[in-house]
Design an enzyme around this catalytic site. Sequence first.
Site, PDB file in Angstrom:
ATOM      1  N   HIS A  34       0.833  -1.213   0.000  1.00  0.00           N
ATOM      2  CA  HIS A  34       0.000   0.000   0.000  1.00  0.00           C
ATOM      3  C   HIS A  34       0.860   1.253   0.000  1.00  0.00           C
ATOM      4  CE1 HIS A  34      -4.161  -1.603   0.351  1.00  0.00           C
ATOM      5  NE2 HIS A  34      -3.478  -2.676   0.693  1.00  0.00           N
ATOM      6  N   GLY A 121      -7.877 -14.511  -7.203  1.00  0.00           N
ATOM      7  CA  GLY A 121      -8.319 -14.034  -5.887  1.00  0.00           C
ATOM      8  C   GLY A 121      -7.355 -14.390  -4.772  1.00  0.00           C
ATOM      9  N   LEU A 124      -2.000 -12.613  -6.042  1.00  0.00           N
ATOM     10  CA  LEU A 124      -0.771 -12.829  -6.820  1.00  0.00           C
ATOM     11  C   LEU A 124      -0.876 -12.169  -8.202  1.00  0.00           C
ATOM     12  CD1 LEU A 124      -0.023 -16.561  -5.847  1.00  0.00           C
ATOM     13  CD2 LEU A 124       0.926 -14.475  -4.835  1.00  0.00           C
ATOM     14  N   SER A 125      -1.829 -11.256  -8.343  1.00  0.00           N
ATOM     15  CA  SER A 125      -1.931 -10.391  -9.533  1.00  0.00           C
ATOM     16  C   SER A 125      -2.292 -11.123 -10.818  1.00  0.00           C
ATOM     17  CB  SER A 125      -0.637  -9.595  -9.740  1.00  0.00           C
ATOM     18  OG  SER A 125      -0.408  -8.807  -8.630  1.00  0.00           O
ATOM     19  N   ASP A 171       1.679  -4.037  -9.665  1.00  0.00           N
ATOM     20  CA  ASP A 171       1.469  -5.372 -10.239  1.00  0.00           C
ATOM     21  C   ASP A 171       1.754  -5.387 -11.738  1.00  0.00           C
ATOM     22  OD1 ASP A 171       0.613  -5.632  -7.678  1.00  0.00           O
ATOM     23  OD2 ASP A 171      -1.506  -5.839  -8.164  1.00  0.00           O
ATOM     24  N   TYR A 220      -9.580  -2.914   0.471  1.00  0.00           N
ATOM     25  CA  TYR A 220      -8.550  -2.184  -0.284  1.00  0.00           C
ATOM     26  C   TYR A 220      -8.977  -0.733  -0.493  1.00  0.00           C
ATOM     27  CZ  TYR A 220      -5.021  -1.155  -3.830  1.00  0.00           C
ATOM     28  OH  TYR A 220      -3.982  -0.597  -4.524  1.00  0.00           O
TER      29      TYR A 220
END
Length: 380
Positions: A34, A121, A124-125, A171, A220
């Site tokens: 973040h 989900g 791991l992008s 990512d 998020y």
Amino acid sequence: MKDPATLRILHQGRYNAAPLVFAAPGRVNLIGEHTDYAEGFVMPAAIDFATLAAISPRTDGQVVLYAENFAEERSYPADALPTAATGHWSDYPLGVLSILAGEGYRIPPLSLSLWGDVPLGSGLSSSASVEVATATALLGLLGATIPGPLLARLCQRAENEFVGANCGIMDQFISANGKADHALLLDCRDLSYLLAPIPHDVALVIANTMVKHSIAGAGYTTRRAEVEEACAILATHRPEIKFLRDATVEYLDEIPTNSLKRARHVITENLRTVAAADALLHGDLAELGRLMHQAHISYSQDFEGSCPEADTMVDLAQNLPGLIGARLTGGGFGGCTINLVEKRHAAAFSATLKQRYHQATGIEPEIHICHASAGAHPIA
Ligand code: GLA
């Protein structure tokens, strides 16, 4: 599938054309969570889970998208592509086509087959890998190139502006620019970066808590808003502060409690991330592990971005032989932990962690021993 040759044959069978094939990886973030949208520092590595894209031209005016993972095809006129997301997997490739079209690239009639093994989900992008794979494939078809950092920015815009998820640059950047056997320290302010080799005797053990992570989710989005609020508070009497990247811990007493904790995480995480890259470059793995541990505590307690299962996974790893450092990776509220582990201990480490986690939570985790891998590339 895993084998690009299989996707090539599948594509050829469906579309009767020999495709160009490309791969774009998922990622694991070693440290720096973040911080990207606060113009700070991150240090991810690309991993050996990827999206493969096979592409070939068509003559019927259509853009045909096929996802082998869902065994589903969608077809649109190339000159009238959808302009809004529908909450479907096709949003990701369509978003990329839409952004590239907006940048003046011609979208010719084409067939695009996608297949990926980045777990969905799990933080791991998988989305970034689909976006970067699509962009790389389209450019390959057009015979065009875009420098990796700009390509990442365009794919991020596809996710922000088309898909509607408010992610940062990390990512897409690592998926486009990663290097085998290296972690990448990225300055999210100017997109300058340096590559730090990961020693050959160190394994990336990725432990999936099986708690679903989503960057479109409330967690998020709320945290990002809190970080931006903290920044806005500081900026009212310190106009030089544009992002939390510009703040230091001395300013923290100017921020009310909740935002203060979020801001403290971001500000200290930036310091830890730069220090972690330095430790990795100097082979000081003990220091790297210590910083990862601090980062997890900060992510969990100050940022409140973890979940009980991820905290358990990190705790259970602590006294296992070979552990260098463990923390929750990615956008938070679920997903995977990253464990840096001495390679000779990696198999036993994974087996014991799996068993301990199952015992503690009743959940069967998936644990992967991964390698730092190359960013997006063509497959001959
Ligand atoms: C997700 C986002 C990234 C970043 C991380 C948190 O992965 O896509 O841009 O914000 O969360 O570090």
